[in-house]
Design a protein around this motif. Structure first.
Motif, PDB file in Angstrom:
ATOM      1  N   VAL A  43     -21.778  51.465  -1.121  1.00  0.00           N
ATOM      2  CA  VAL A  43     -22.057  50.442  -0.096  1.00  0.00           C
ATOM      3  C   VAL A  43     -21.234  49.192  -0.394  1.00  0.00           C
ATOM      4  N   GLY A  44     -21.231  48.772  -1.678  1.00  0.00           N
ATOM      5  CA  GLY A  44     -20.445  47.604  -2.088  1.00  0.00           C
ATOM      6  C   GLY A  44     -18.963  47.805  -1.827  1.00  0.00           C
ATOM      7  N   ARG A  45     -18.463  49.031  -2.125  1.00  0.00           N
ATOM      8  CA  ARG A  45     -17.046  49.330  -1.913  1.00  0.00           C
ATOM      9  C   ARG A  45     -16.675  49.251  -0.431  1.00  0.00           C
ATOM     10  N   SER A  46     -17.538  49.772   0.427  1.00  0.00           N
ATOM     11  CA  SER A  46     -17.281  49.738   1.873  1.00  0.00           C
ATOM     12  C   SER A  46     -17.277  48.301   2.389  1.00  0.00           C
ATOM     13  N   LEU A  47     -18.230  47.499   1.911  1.00  0.00           N
ATOM     14  CA  LEU A  47     -18.256  46.081   2.311  1.00  0.00           C
ATOM     15  C   LEU A  47     -16.988  45.360   1.848  1.00  0.00           C
ATOM     16  N   TYR A  48     -16.539  45.685   0.644  1.00  0.00           N
ATOM     17  CA  TYR A  48     -15.301  45.092   0.112  1.00  0.00           C
ATOM     18  C   TYR A  48     -14.110  45.466   1.001  1.00  0.00           C
ATOM     19  N   LEU A  49     -14.028  46.731   1.399  1.00  0.00           N
ATOM     20  CA  LEU A  49     -12.910  47.181   2.240  1.00  0.00           C
ATOM     21  C   LEU A  49     -12.960  46.552   3.632  1.00  0.00           C
ATOM     22  N   LEU A  50     -14.147  46.185   4.074  1.00  0.00           N
ATOM     23  CA  LEU A  50     -14.291  45.510   5.373  1.00  0.00           C
ATOM     24  C   LEU A  50     -14.066  44.003   5.276  1.00  0.00           C
ATOM     25  N   GLY A  51     -13.800  43.515   4.050  1.00  0.00           N
ATOM     26  CA  GLY A  51     -13.556  42.083   3.850  1.00  0.00           C
ATOM     27  C   GLY A  51     -14.821  41.251   3.736  1.00  0.00           C
ATOM     28  N   LYS A  52     -15.988  41.920   3.601  1.00  0.00           N
ATOM     29  CA  LYS A  52     -17.263  41.190   3.461  1.00  0.00           C
ATOM     30  C   LYS A  52     -17.568  41.042   1.969  1.00  0.00           C
ATOM     31  N   HIS A  53     -16.787  40.172   1.331  1.00  0.00           N
ATOM     32  CA  HIS A  53     -16.807  40.110  -0.131  1.00  0.00           C
ATOM     33  C   HIS A  53     -18.105  39.524  -0.689  1.00  0.00           C
ATOM     34  N   LYS A  54     -18.667  38.521   0.007  1.00  0.00           N
ATOM     35  CA  LYS A  54     -19.918  37.922  -0.472  1.00  0.00           C
ATOM     36  C   LYS A  54     -21.050  38.945  -0.417  1.00  0.00           C
ATOM     37  N   ALA A  55     -21.120  39.690   0.682  1.00  0.00           N
ATOM     38  CA  ALA A  55     -22.160  40.728   0.800  1.00  0.00           C
ATOM     39  C   ALA A  55     -21.945  41.818  -0.240  1.00  0.00           C
ATOM     40  N   ALA A  56     -20.694  42.140  -0.529  1.00  0.00           N
ATOM     41  CA  ALA A  56     -20.386  43.160  -1.546  1.00  0.00           C
ATOM     42  C   ALA A  56     -20.858  42.713  -2.923  1.00  0.00           C
ATOM     43  N   VAL A  57     -20.665  41.440  -3.253  1.00  0.00           N
ATOM     44  CA  VAL A  57     -21.120  40.914  -4.544  1.00  0.00           C
ATOM     45  C   VAL A  57     -22.632  41.058  -4.669  1.00  0.00           C
ATOM     46  N   ASP A  58     -23.359  40.744  -3.581  1.00  0.00           N
ATOM     47  CA  ASP A  58     -24.830  40.870  -3.605  1.00  0.00           C
ATOM     48  C   ASP A  58     -25.256  42.313  -3.860  1.00  0.00           C
ATOM     49  N   VAL A  59     -24.551  43.259  -3.250  1.00  0.00           N
ATOM     50  CA  VAL A  59     -24.876  44.683  -3.448  1.00  0.00           C
ATOM     51  C   VAL A  59     -24.582  45.097  -4.885  1.00  0.00           C
ATOM     52  N   TYR A  60     -23.454  44.644  -5.418  1.00  0.00           N
ATOM     53  CA  TYR A  60     -23.116  44.985  -6.810  1.00  0.00           C
ATOM     54  C   TYR A  60     -24.124  44.368  -7.792  1.00  0.00           C
ATOM     55  N   ASP A  61     -24.624  43.167  -7.462  1.00  0.00           N
ATOM     56  CA  ASP A  61     -25.663  42.557  -8.306  1.00  0.00           C
ATOM     57  C   ASP A  61     -26.919  43.433  -8.313  1.00  0.00           C
ATOM     58  N   GLU A  62     -27.260  43.944  -7.140  1.00  0.00           N
ATOM     59  CA  GLU A  62     -28.426  44.829  -7.027  1.00  0.00           C
ATOM     60  C   GLU A  62     -28.194  46.126  -7.825  1.00  0.00           C
ATOM     61  N   ALA A  63     -26.954  46.651  -7.748  1.00  0.00           N
ATOM     62  CA  ALA A  63     -26.607  47.869  -8.491  1.00  0.00           C
ATOM     63  C   ALA A  63     -26.756  47.641  -9.999  1.00  0.00           C
ATOM     64  N   GLN A  64     -26.369  46.449 -10.461  1.00  0.00           N
ATOM     65  CA  GLN A  64     -26.506  46.139 -11.889  1.00  0.00           C
ATOM     66  C   GLN A  64     -27.970  46.041 -12.301  1.00  0.00           C
ATOM     67  N   ARG A  65     -28.808  45.542 -11.385  1.00  0.00           N
ATOM     68  CA  ARG A  65     -30.240  45.450 -11.704  1.00  0.00           C
ATOM     69  C   ARG A  65     -30.858  46.844 -11.814  1.00  0.00           C
ATOM     70  N   VAL A  66     -30.395  47.751 -10.956  1.00  0.00           N
ATOM     71  CA  VAL A  66     -30.943  49.116 -10.936  1.00  0.00           C
ATOM     72  C   VAL A  66     -30.394  49.954 -12.090  1.00  0.00           C
ATOM     73  N   SER A  67     -29.132  49.716 -12.452  1.00  0.00           N
ATOM     74  CA  SER A  67     -28.451  50.549 -13.449  1.00  0.00           C
ATOM     75  C   SER A  67     -29.088  50.393 -14.830  1.00  0.00           C
ATOM     76  N   THR A  68     -29.139  51.499 -15.546  1.00  0.00           N
ATOM     77  CA  THR A  68     -29.729  51.483 -16.899  1.00  0.00           C
ATOM     78  C   THR A  68     -28.673  51.226 -17.974  1.00  0.00           C
ATOM     79  N   ALA A  69     -27.378  51.255 -17.583  1.00  0.00           N
ATOM     80  CA  ALA A  69     -26.296  51.033 -18.558  1.00  0.00           C
ATOM     81  C   ALA A  69     -25.216  50.166 -17.927  1.00  0.00           C
ATOM     82  N   GLU A  70     -24.416  49.521 -18.781  1.00  0.00           N
ATOM     83  CA  GLU A  70     -23.292  48.715 -18.299  1.00  0.00           C
ATOM     84  C   GLU A  70     -22.280  49.635 -17.612  1.00  0.00           C
ATOM     85  N   ASP A  71     -21.776  49.198 -16.461  1.00  0.00           N
ATOM     86  CA  ASP A  71     -20.883  50.038 -15.661  1.00  0.00           C
ATOM     87  C   ASP A  71     -19.563  49.298 -15.433  1.00  0.00           C
TER      88      ASP A  71
END
Length: 367
Positions: A43-71
């Motif tokens: 989802v973050g990658r698609s937002l990035y490709l659409l130029g919605k960089h702020k929304a992509a950052v928010d999604v990646y932040d959520e992914a980091q909260r969900v992830s159990t390991a550093e990615d």
């Protein structure tokens, strides 16, 4: 509904270039399984490709909260988003965090790009040199370091890295072009043309290549060939200011002042903060007997330059003298002498004709 087929279909849509549709499908997959990090990353990658960089950052932040390991991928893509948002410090921090997880050439390249965008060239070089410790035979990294040294004026070190890059990939057009430009700067036009001949096979439609070839012919005083090459470059890239500027120089040298005026004006419209273009425009206007506008162009060149380029002051003084204004000519000549004394030896030795012209004007003004 099953999550995996939706995920695969979204990947296919993205591969086809239908980014918005792929985003909707990835969001549907995420709704089915909100704790799947792979879905959130896509989802973050698609937002990035659409130029919605702020929304992509928010999604990646959520992914980091969900992830159990550093990615690594999350940190790297967050860094790209911050870079396009011009949040350069945050971008560098993300790239460093990505490298702490796992080192990748692409992360080093993007971090170096951030420093280059900020004109922090030495820090960019340091990043690329660290990357070369990780992968010493990467021609793209070697070329990038060479180009940065070239931009910093360290031609010897630039040529060393460009040579190392060519030893790994002898047909890389970008590297050949850079190496040829260094050879050209040292007035070895024939040596540069040999390099450019190799590059022309790989990139026959490169405006930069034809621009450099044109200036090689200009250095060899083959003006018709020079104009032909430069016009081809201008056809390939009509908005590149340096090509129009070079065409102005060649036409001015051959006495075609109306054409020179056209090309210098185009160059100034594309890059209005380059003082030499105003100076040569002024020389052209003086030859076209437009004394008033020539003086206005010289004033603009001097204003932008701030007094560092002594040739502007000398040419201005000569134009004023030829126009019958000896008093203002003396003032500009005094400014020339100040700039001449402040210049380094290399700048003074670059054009031996300057001293001859200055001495002739000095005698004419009775100084």
């Amino acid at each position: 509904m099953c999550e995996y087929p939706i995920y695969v279909k979204a990947l296919i849509k993205r591969q086809q270039g239908r980014i918005q549709e792929s985003l909707q499908l990835f969001q549907a997959a995420t709704a089915l399984n909100p704790h799947n990090v792979a879905n959130l990353k896509q989802v973050g990658r698609s937002l990035y490709l659409l130029g919605k960089h702020k929304a992509a950052v928010d999604v990646y932040d959520e992914a980091q909260r969900v992830s159990t390991a550093e990615d690594w991928e999350i940190w790297h893509n967050k860094g790209l988003c911050h870079m396009y948002l011009k949040q350069y410090d945050e971008s560098v921090e993300c790239f460093r965090s990505a490298n702490d997880v796992q080192r990748h050439d692409t992360t080093y390249r993007q971090m170096g790009k951030v420093f280059t965008l900020q004109e922090r060239y030495q820090e960019a070089v340091d990043v690329y040199l660290e990357a070369l410790e990780f992968s010493p035979d990467n021609p793209e990294l070697l070329t990038t370091v060479g180009l940065l040294y070239l931009r910093m004026g360290e031609n010897y070190r630039a040529f060393e890295y460009l040579g190392n890059s060519l030893s790994v990939d002898p047909r890389d057009a970008k590297t050949i072009l850079a190496a040829g430009s260094i050879i050209q700067d040292h007035n070895d036009m024939d040596g540069a043309l040999i390099k450019y001949r190799v590059a022309a096979v790989q990139t026959p439609n490169s405006a930069q290549l034809w621009n450099n070839v044109g200036m090689c012919f200009f250095g060899k005083r083959k003006y018709i060939a020079s104009i032909a090459c430069l016009k081809r470059a201008l056809y390939l890239d009509p908005f590149e200011w340096i090509i129009a500027y070079n065409l102005g120089l060649v036409h001015l040298t051959t006495g075609q002042c109306a054409s020179a005026f056209h090309f210098f004006s185009s160059s100034i419209n594309l890059k209005p903060d380059f003082p030499a273009a105003y100076m040569y425009l002024a020389v052209t206007l003086a030859r076209l007997d437009d004394f008033e506008n020539a003086c206005a162009a010289y004033d603009r060149a001097a204003e932008i330059d701030g007094g560092a380029d002594f040739t502007i002051r000398l040419n201005y003084a000569i134009t004023l003298f030829n126009g019958g204004d000896a008093e203002r000519s003396r003032t500009q000549f005094a400014e020339f002498e100040k700039a001449w004394l402040a210049a380094d030896e290399e700048s003074r030795a670059a054009d031996p004709d300057v001293e001859t012209q200055a001495e002739t004007l000095r005698r004419a003004l009775g100084l």
